[in-house]
Design a protein around this motif. Structure first.
Motif, short mmCIF file in Angstrom:
data_model
loop_
_atom_site.label_atom_id
_atom_site.label_comp_id
_atom_site.label_asym_id
_atom_site.label_seq_id
_atom_site.Cartn_x
_atom_site.Cartn_y
_atom_site.Cartn_z
N ARG A 70 -35.82 -31.41 0.42
CA ARG A 70 -35.63 -32.68 1.11
C ARG A 70 -35.35 -32.45 2.59
O ARG A 70 -35.88 -33.15 3.45
N ASN A 91 -34.85 -41.08 5.88
CA ASN A 91 -33.67 -40.67 5.14
C ASN A 91 -32.96 -41.88 4.53
O ASN A 91 -32.40 -41.79 3.44
N GLN A 104 -34.85 -42.52 1.52
CA GLN A 104 -34.53 -41.50 0.52
C GLN A 104 -33.21 -41.81 -0.16
O GLN A 104 -33.06 -41.63 -1.38
N SER A 105 -32.27 -42.30 0.62
CA SER A 105 -30.99 -42.73 0.04
C SER A 105 -31.20 -43.90 -0.91
O SER A 105 -30.56 -43.99 -1.96
N SER A 130 -32.45 -42.51 -4.15
CA SER A 130 -31.39 -41.89 -4.95
C SER A 130 -30.48 -42.94 -5.58
O SER A 130 -29.95 -42.74 -6.67
N SER A 139 -24.74 -41.10 3.95
CA SER A 139 -26.17 -40.89 4.20
C SER A 139 -26.48 -40.87 5.70
O SER A 139 -27.34 -40.12 6.16
#
Length: 266
Positions: A25, A78, A81-82, A85, A116
């Motif tokens: 990542r 990002n 991406q958070s 998740s 994050s």
């Protein structure tokens, strides 16, 4: 207050451990903007001329122009991406377990957002270090002034990811978010082209780029690198962040959002 700080430290530590364990990542977060910087910028260097516009006091190369946009790209991806998740944690059940904490739900989401954002800022500075190896450098004062700009920009884009995660029910739907949210937000911004260049093509596109919150985040970063404050961009970023955070808190409300949806059969 100690319980609130303990929750912040625990969530931050969890995100840090997850990030350290996902080396791919971190590499992907850096490879993407470096490809744009080295390959894309090289191809457009001769084709795209840039005039003198604030905060630049002289003519600048295209590589220098797109660096703030690539910093914004790191924050944006990002944040998404958070969001991914968060959807994964919800499917595994750990997110619902976290939300059963006696602490306010909005604080738990803010803790996740702060964690994050901290990771995103670290990635931005690593990218700037790599860019310096290719001759794209800024003043030390610019690097220092960048931090106060990255915080609200990262929080805003992270809040967008939180809001999206409250409505995405399955991991498979994340591809649709990439196509219909992230890419339009990135390309319809000042990350790659200045507004006056967009106006030459279409006045409508220029207006869309001007009101795009991601454009404002990019401009906030751009001005900060030259130790200048873009007050209008900062206000727009803060307002957008508050709206998206409010939507995230609303979406994760058990009465109307995440938990109720998860309880529906099928």
């Amino acid at each position: 207050m100690m319980d609130w700080l303990a929750a912040l430290m625990a969530i931050t530590q969890r995100e840090a451990l997850r990030f350290i364990g996902q080396r791919g990542r971190f590499a992907a977060a850096l490879v993407r903007p470096m490809l744009w910087l080295v390959v894309f910028a090289a191809g457009f260097r001769a084709a795209l001329g840039l005039s003198i516009t604030p905060p630049y006091a002289t003519y600048t190369t295209y590589e220098v122009y797109i660096v703030p946009g690539l910093c914004g790209m790191i924050l944006l991806f990002n944040g998404m991406q958070s969001s991914l998740s968060m959807v994964y944690d919800r499917e595994m059940g750990s997110m619902r377990l976290l939300l059963t904490s006696p602490l306010p739900r909005w604080w738990l989401l803010v803790c996740r957002l702060l964690a994050s954002t901290a990771i995103s800022i670290l990635q931005v500075y690593v990218f700037l270090g790599l860019a310096a190896l290719f001759g794209i450098r800024f003043s030390w004062g610019g690097y220092a002034a960048l931090l106060p700009a990255l915080v609200p920009a990262g929080l805003m884009l992270g809040a967008l990811g939180l809001a999206l995660s409250s409505v995405i029910r399955q991991l498979e739907n994340f591809a649709g978010v990439m196509n219909f949210v992230i890419f339009p937000m990135f390309f319809l911004s000042t990350a790659l082209y200045p507004l006056w260049k967009m106006a030459e093509s279409s006045a409508l596109l220029r207006d869309i780029c001007a009101v795009n919150p991601f454009s404002q985040a990019v401009e906030l970063i751009r001005f900060a690198l030259y130790q200048q404050l873009n007050a209008a961009a900062l206000a727009w970023v803060l307002l957008s962040g508050l709206v998206w955070l409010g939507l995230a808190v609303w979406g994760y409300d058990p009465a109307r959002g995440l938990i109720r949806k998860a309880a529906k059969p099928g």
